[in-house]
Design a protein around this motif. Sequence first.
Motif, short mmCIF file in Angstrom:
data_model
loop_
_atom_site.label_atom_id
_atom_site.label_comp_id
_atom_site.label_asym_id
_atom_site.label_seq_id
_atom_site.Cartn_x
_atom_site.Cartn_y
_atom_site.Cartn_z
N PRO A 56 25.08 -1.15 -11.77
CA PRO A 56 24.08 -1.23 -12.85
C PRO A 56 24.52 -2.11 -14.01
O PRO A 56 23.71 -2.87 -14.57
CB PRO A 56 23.92 0.23 -13.29
N LYS A 57 25.79 -2.06 -14.37
CA LYS A 57 26.29 -2.90 -15.46
C LYS A 57 26.22 -4.37 -15.08
O LYS A 57 25.84 -5.22 -15.90
CB LYS A 57 27.71 -2.51 -15.81
N ALA A 58 26.60 -4.67 -13.83
CA ALA A 58 26.57 -6.07 -13.39
C ALA A 58 25.13 -6.60 -13.34
O ALA A 58 24.86 -7.73 -13.75
CB ALA A 58 27.23 -6.19 -12.01
N LEU A 59 24.21 -5.77 -12.85
CA LEU A 59 22.80 -6.18 -12.80
C LEU A 59 22.25 -6.38 -14.21
O LEU A 59 21.49 -7.33 -14.45
CB LEU A 59 21.97 -5.14 -12.06
N LYS A 60 22.60 -5.50 -15.13
CA LYS A 60 22.12 -5.63 -16.50
C LYS A 60 22.60 -6.93 -17.12
O LYS A 60 21.85 -7.65 -17.78
CB LYS A 60 22.59 -4.44 -17.33
N GLN A 61 23.90 -7.25 -16.92
CA GLN A 61 24.43 -8.50 -17.46
C GLN A 61 23.77 -9.71 -16.81
O GLN A 61 23.47 -10.70 -17.48
CB GLN A 61 25.94 -8.57 -17.24
N LEU A 62 23.51 -9.60 -15.51
CA LEU A 62 22.91 -10.72 -14.79
C LEU A 62 21.46 -10.94 -15.20
O LEU A 62 21.03 -12.07 -15.46
CB LEU A 62 23.00 -10.45 -13.29
N LEU A 63 20.69 -9.85 -15.29
CA LEU A 63 19.27 -9.97 -15.62
C LEU A 63 19.04 -10.32 -17.09
O LEU A 63 17.94 -10.74 -17.45
CB LEU A 63 18.54 -8.66 -15.28
N SER A 64 20.05 -10.12 -17.93
CA SER A 64 19.92 -10.50 -19.34
C SER A 64 20.33 -11.96 -19.58
O SER A 64 20.23 -12.44 -20.71
CB SER A 64 20.78 -9.58 -20.21
#
Length: 397
Positions: A70-78
């Motif tokens: 979830p942290k990696a996806l959040k950083q990627l999608l931001s």
Amino acid sequence: LTSSNIAWVGAWWMGYLGIIILVAITALFMFAFPRHLPSYYHTRQQRLTEVNISTKHQDHQYGHNMIDLPKALKQLLSNKIFMFASFGITVDKVAINGLTIFLPQYIQAQTGYSLLFASMLGGGMISFIASVGQIAGGYLIKRWRLKGSQISRFCFIAAIFNFLLGGIYLISCPNVVIAGINTPYGQEMASHNYTVPQHSRHLNITPTSQCNRHCSCDPALFEPVYKNCSCVASATPGFCPVPVCGHLFLLIIGITLSVIAAYISYSPTLTIILRNVPESQTSLALGVLGFMKRMIGGLLGPVFLGIVMDNACSLWNVECGHRQFCWQYDNTTMSTNMFATLIVFKGIMVIIYALLWFYHHKDEKNNSYTLRGEIGLLPEGDHDDNLTATQPLLNSK
């Protein structure tokens, strides 16, 4: 049943079988590659010279545990640059995937060629020209040594050319004149002084029209051909040979240039993605990109262009009250609808790449960096040239 018949299907499975065999053979060679190519570390150092010192782009080394997803996806999608680049490729795939499926049918309807020849022309042309465009895009980036937002600007210019070339789909060939479909029957023409229209939609003339109403023809059947209430001995199923459309070559050249303009930005956009995500998240970024391409581009493209083709149909084969397939299309309506649909997607691409260029250039201006030696860029005040110390900053443009 011949290849010129509209009911011709052919050995459709052979193409898929050939692709499976080629992929399996190619996969064997992939196992021979090492974990890193010999130029990996040198290229890694060069990437550091373009690094963006930004906390939201730093490599936090996610991926050791599932809880990091979830942290990696959040950083990627931001990451705005990643998202706009991914949407640019995805929207482009909507038009390309739709054309890949329906271009042979489009060429057949416009020119009267057999579906076999149209499939070889349309499918083969897109596959080859797309490869040429993709290679050309990578070559131009290398030849002109474009970096950072310069690559985004290149993609924006390519999108504008792609948008302008969308007008080529307004070219259409005259409809094949078929009595009862887009022109009245001969006897009715003589009695009502009709003229044969070059471009016309369905005139609501059926096999039960006045001239053959007493024949009790089945209105659901487009074949066989009747004359004086009896079958014509020389008639065969399928379309009659038609003269080659004079606009065919201009249409093919225009579609070729349009496909090149669409694919010439693919490699540069992929370069932008790889250079603007942390190194440990490149696999995740490519996975998200692949998901977007297949779920949006792979599904919406055939749906939208399928609707375009269906709305241009002037004669359906109806069985049990349900439409089965289209016997005849109206070329003018098809061209107009195809142009309107593709120009919308191409226009969206121009807007997306304009925003990509804007945010990419803005990101470069807001995040200043200082060159330190041959290894790369380090934050102000950090004089350690150790490559390991700068590993979390492997997020280059």
